[in-house]
Motif scaffolding. Structure first.
Motif, PDB file in Angstrom:
ATOM      1  N   ILE A   1     -25.852  44.945 -50.305  1.00 45.41           N
ATOM      2  CA  ILE A   1     -24.514  45.025 -49.083  1.00 45.41           C
ATOM      3  C   ILE A   1     -23.919  45.749 -49.615  1.00 45.41           C
ATOM      4  CG2 ILE A   1     -22.981  44.404 -51.367  1.00 45.41           C
ATOM      5  CD1 ILE A   1     -22.513  43.146 -47.310  1.00 45.41           C
ATOM      6  N   GLY A   2     -23.629  46.362 -48.852  1.00 46.29           N
ATOM      7  CA  GLY A   2     -23.185  47.835 -48.192  1.00 46.29           C
ATOM      8  C   GLY A   2     -21.747  47.749 -47.344  1.00 46.29           C
ATOM      9  N   ALA A   3     -21.303  49.011 -46.776  1.00 44.87           N
ATOM     10  CA  ALA A   3     -20.453  49.188 -45.843  1.00 44.87           C
ATOM     11  C   ALA A   3     -20.777  50.206 -45.019  1.00 44.87           C
ATOM     12  CB  ALA A   3     -18.941  48.738 -45.553  1.00 44.87           C
ATOM     13  N   LEU A   4     -20.073  50.934 -44.119  1.00 47.92           N
ATOM     14  CA  LEU A   4     -20.000  51.385 -42.685  1.00 47.92           C
ATOM     15  C   LEU A   4     -18.478  51.844 -42.712  1.00 47.92           C
ATOM     16  CD1 LEU A   4     -21.656  54.160 -42.557  1.00 47.92           C
ATOM     17  CD2 LEU A   4     -21.825  53.382 -39.935  1.00 47.92           C
ATOM     18  N   TYR A   5     -18.100  52.987 -42.558  1.00 44.28           N
ATOM     19  CA  TYR A   5     -16.973  53.229 -41.928  1.00 44.28           C
ATOM     20  C   TYR A   5     -17.028  53.850 -41.118  1.00 44.28           C
ATOM     21  CZ  TYR A   5     -12.481  55.963 -40.916  1.00 44.28           C
ATOM     22  OH  TYR A   5     -11.918  57.062 -39.260  1.00 44.28           O
ATOM     23  N   VAL A   6     -16.790  53.568 -39.575  1.00 48.08           N
ATOM     24  CA  VAL A   6     -17.036  54.041 -37.970  1.00 48.08           C
ATOM     25  C   VAL A   6     -15.362  54.342 -37.699  1.00 48.08           C
ATOM     26  CG1 VAL A   6     -17.935  53.713 -35.984  1.00 48.08           C
ATOM     27  CG2 VAL A   6     -19.438  52.641 -37.687  1.00 48.08           C
ATOM     28  N   ASP A   7     -15.237  55.596 -37.285  1.00 47.85           N
ATOM     29  CA  ASP A   7     -14.203  55.881 -37.085  1.00 47.85           C
ATOM     30  C   ASP A   7     -14.426  55.652 -35.387  1.00 47.85           C
ATOM     31  OD1 ASP A   7     -11.677  58.424 -37.024  1.00 47.85           O
ATOM     32  OD2 ASP A   7     -12.322  58.838 -35.247  1.00 47.85           O
ATOM     33  N   ASP A   8     -13.122  55.209 -34.968  1.00 51.29           N
ATOM     34  CA  ASP A   8     -12.619  54.839 -33.632  1.00 51.29           C
ATOM     35  C   ASP A   8     -13.423  55.731 -32.737  1.00 51.29           C
ATOM     36  OD1 ASP A   8     -11.236  52.592 -34.505  1.00 51.29           O
ATOM     37  OD2 ASP A   8      -9.380  52.975 -34.315  1.00 51.29           O
ATOM     38  N   SER A   9     -13.436  56.721 -32.701  1.00 47.94           N
ATOM     39  CA  SER A   9     -13.553  58.258 -32.146  1.00 47.94           C
ATOM     40  C   SER A   9     -15.325  57.708 -31.403  1.00 47.94           C
ATOM     41  CB  SER A   9     -13.642  58.831 -32.132  1.00 47.94           C
ATOM     42  OG  SER A   9     -13.797  58.935 -33.439  1.00 47.94           O
ATOM     43  N   VAL A  10     -16.121  57.033 -31.733  1.00 48.57           N
ATOM     44  CA  VAL A  10     -17.617  56.807 -32.037  1.00 48.57           C
ATOM     45  C   VAL A  10     -18.066  55.550 -31.577  1.00 48.57           C
ATOM     46  CG1 VAL A  10     -19.536  56.420 -33.844  1.00 48.57           C
ATOM     47  CG2 VAL A  10     -17.663  58.371 -34.493  1.00 48.57           C
ATOM     48  N   ASP A  11     -18.779  55.711 -30.451  1.00 51.08           N
ATOM     49  CA  ASP A  11     -20.098  54.359 -29.713  1.00 51.08           C
ATOM     50  C   ASP A  11     -21.199  54.652 -30.499  1.00 51.08           C
ATOM     51  OD1 ASP A  11     -20.744  51.813 -28.532  1.00 51.08           O
ATOM     52  OD2 ASP A  11     -20.342  53.856 -26.583  1.00 51.08           O
ATOM     53  N   LEU A  12     -21.423  53.518 -31.408  1.00 47.56           N
ATOM     54  CA  LEU A  12     -22.828  54.085 -32.615  1.00 47.56           C
ATOM     55  C   LEU A  12     -23.462  52.704 -31.445  1.00 47.56           C
ATOM     56  CD1 LEU A  12     -22.484  53.411 -36.083  1.00 47.56           C
ATOM     57  CD2 LEU A  12     -22.707  55.823 -34.394  1.00 47.56           C
ATOM     58  N   VAL A  13     -24.728  53.194 -31.979  1.00 46.96           N
ATOM     59  CA  VAL A  13     -25.753  51.853 -31.489  1.00 46.96           C
ATOM     60  C   VAL A  13     -26.193  51.657 -32.063  1.00 46.96           C
ATOM     61  CG1 VAL A  13     -28.166  51.660 -30.271  1.00 46.96           C
ATOM     62  CG2 VAL A  13     -26.003  54.231 -28.899  1.00 46.96           C
ATOM     63  N   PRO A  14     -26.395  50.291 -31.556  1.00 49.40           N
ATOM     64  CA  PRO A  14     -26.975  49.397 -33.307  1.00 49.40           C
ATOM     65  C   PRO A  14     -28.647  50.322 -33.502  1.00 49.40           C
ATOM     66  CG  PRO A  14     -25.807  47.993 -31.278  1.00 49.40           C
ATOM     67  CD  PRO A  14     -26.203  49.338 -31.120  1.00 49.40           C
ATOM     68  N   VAL A  15     -28.608  49.813 -34.565  1.00 48.94           N
ATOM     69  CA  VAL A  15     -29.921  49.739 -35.135  1.00 48.94           C
ATOM     70  C   VAL A  15     -30.788  48.349 -35.575  1.00 48.94           C
ATOM     71  CG1 VAL A  15     -31.570  50.878 -37.666  1.00 48.94           C
ATOM     72  CG2 VAL A  15     -29.685  51.993 -36.187  1.00 48.94           C
ATOM     73  N   ILE A  16     -29.838  47.696 -35.786  1.00 47.61           N
ATOM     74  CA  ILE A  16     -30.676  45.778 -35.362  1.00 47.61           C
ATOM     75  C   ILE A  16     -29.371  44.780 -34.427  1.00 47.61           C
ATOM     76  CG2 ILE A  16     -30.612  43.947 -37.345  1.00 47.61           C
ATOM     77  CD1 ILE A  16     -30.027  45.252 -39.585  1.00 47.61           C
ATOM     78  N   HIS A  17     -31.158  44.864 -34.201  1.00 49.28           N
ATOM     79  CA  HIS A  17     -30.395  44.111 -31.938  1.00 49.28           C
ATOM     80  C   HIS A  17     -30.432  43.015 -32.126  1.00 49.28           C
ATOM     81  CE1 HIS A  17     -31.344  47.782 -30.862  1.00 49.28           C
ATOM     82  NE2 HIS A  17     -30.497  48.149 -30.597  1.00 49.28           N
ATOM     83  N   GLY A  18     -30.086  42.154 -31.455  1.00 54.44           N
ATOM     84  CA  GLY A  18     -29.454  40.653 -32.353  1.00 54.44           C
ATOM     85  C   GLY A  18     -28.372  40.013 -31.720  1.00 54.44           C
TER      86      GLY A  18
END
Length: 468
Positions: A299-316
């Protein structure tokens, strides 16, 4: 094989592939690695040619194929004949992992017994709503520890996955651009960062690696000087997993904020040990892991700032706000939140205790083992990490000597895995790996002065024997 060739600067040829394919097939078929004579008979490559092709000859062949053995004169050196107290075990490898603490184990037992439900958080059933609330409360809890909002926290399967999502999620936005873009990172990052940017380099992204200073720290000026108009991301870890040095994240973040360049920070070794506030520090993406803070693995986690639009690596599915598909691991998520809360509650007190224990360790070391060196800064470092170089000692032999006495530590190289490649971190700080064998000692919540005394009741004699 491609990864190993990149790490060692070897250009793969048809001769390399022929040898590696044979070695892999031979091991899969017979359960033992092929020796020089078998390789020459099957591929026509004699020993001198093979040793010219691979940095460490047959040892590299085994390591590149994932064969976990070494043979003949390339095997590990004899271990020291020093016996520990019968039945006594001492774990000094807390940078590699930590045992889940009792409060975390109890919470997980309650969840997996069904006491807290078993629903799918994506389901609209009452059971699903209860599971959704558990996940949301964990998200809120972790966000509160780093002055973030719940929507900024994305749960992943590990810290490595969080690093991959952060780096590739940014880069994928530029895939359609002919020039792709420029990524900056350091030479001492975790392999999940190094390998991710190497992968992107093969896809056409331009990568710059910033070398550390001799003490293992990173100069913010060096990062700023590497910035270009097409830089799309900068990656720098908060605290190094091998030598414990702390990166001046706040200074780097302030400079990158002015330059309007996203900043990704691997905080796996720092989370729960250092105060972190990504928004205030100018950090756009920040990764965490459960098993480094006495939580569960996986288990892990990632902080993502509101300014960032990440493309998913795992799709579904649309889980994790559309950024990471897959049914949430509810039991591990709530365990991560529990471990994080406890670690932050004890942070200051534990930092002070480990700082004193670190100093005591070094006092005992210098008083009983002559000529040792400490890798990395003695001031800008996390106190539970000690990377020590022992003069005239084979690291693998000392590691196994300690293991035979029930003492668990980590080495810069893994003798039992067939790998003789020098740690990329030790190489980056120009540590003398020919004269010094390096071990990493990881102190933890359970480590006491008595444990340090026990270690040094055995270690000096082990070093003396191995030097001899």
């Amino acid at each position: 094989m491609n990864q190993m060739s990149r790490r060692t600067g070897v250009t793969l040829t048809e001769a390399h592939r022929k040898i590696l394919t044979f070695a892999h097939t031979h091991y899969e078929t017979h359960g033992v690695p092929p020796l020089y004579t078998a390789i020459q008979k099957a591929t026509g490559t004699d020993r001198p040619t093979l040793e010219r092709l691979f940095p460490h000859g047959i040892a590299s062949v085994y390591a590149w194929c994932g064969i976990p053995v070494k043979q003949g004169e390339d095997g590990c050196k004899p271990v020291a004949e020093v016996t520990g107290e019968p039945g006594r075990a001492l774990f000094l490898d807390h940078n590699a992992t930590t045992p889940p603490r009792a409060e975390v184990r109890d919470l997980m037992a309650r969840y997996y017994s069904g006491e807290m439900g078993f629903g799918n958080p994506s389901s609209s059933s009452p059971e699903g709503k209860a599971a959704f609330d558990l996940v949301m409360n964990a998200r809120k809890s972790i966000a509160g520890l780093i002055d973030a909002q719940p929507q900024n926290i994305i749960f992943t399967g590990s810290g490595s996955e969080a690093n991959n999502l952060a780096i590739k999620g940014i880069a994928c936005r530029y895939m359609d651009s002919p020039a792709k873009g420029h990524i900056i990172t350091t030479e001492i990052e975790h392999p999940s960062v190094i390998e991710s940017v190497h992968f992107l380099g093969m896809l056409g992204f331009d990568i710059s690696f910033i070398p550390p200073k001799k003490d293992g720290t990173i100069d913010p000026t060096a990062i700023m000087e590497a910035l270009r108009s097409d830089t799309i991301l900068v990656c720098a870890m908060a605290a190094n997993n091998e030598i414990g040095t702390i990166t001046p994240i706040r200074k780097i973040g302030a400079l990158l904020k002015m330059a309007e360049v996203p900043f990704m920070v691997d905080a796996v070794q720092a989370f729960g040990r250092l105060p972190l506030s990504p928004k205030e520090m100018g950090v756009t993406l920040m990764s965490f892991s459960g098993h480094k803070i006495y939580g569960p693995k996986g288990i892990g986690a990632l902080y993502v700032d509101d300014s960032v639009d990440l493309v998913p690596v795992i799709h579904g599915g649309g889980q994790e706000l559309g950024r990471r598909a897959g049914t949430e691991n509810v039991g591990h998520i709530i365990a991560l939140a529990k471990a994080a809360q406890l670690a932050h509650h004890e942070m200051d007190e534990e930092w002070d205790r480990l700082t004193r224990l670190n100093a005591y360790f070094l006092d005992r070391l210098h008083a009983s083992v002559t000529g040792c060196v400490v890798n990395g800064s003695l001031t800008a470092r996390i106190p539970h990490n000690l990377s020590i170089g022992f003069p005239g000692v084979d690291a693998g032999a000392l590691l196994l000597s300690l293991a035979n006495a029930g003492i668990a530590v980590s080495s810069g190289s893994a003798c039992h895995s067939g790998s003789r490649e020098v740690s990329h971190v030790l190489h980056a700080i120009q540590a003398d790996s020919t004269r010094y064998g390096t071990l990493r000692f990881g102190l933890g919540r359970s480590t006491t002065r008595e444990d340090i005394d026990y270690l040094f009741s055995l270690l000096p004699e082990m070093v003396r024997q191995l030097q001899g």
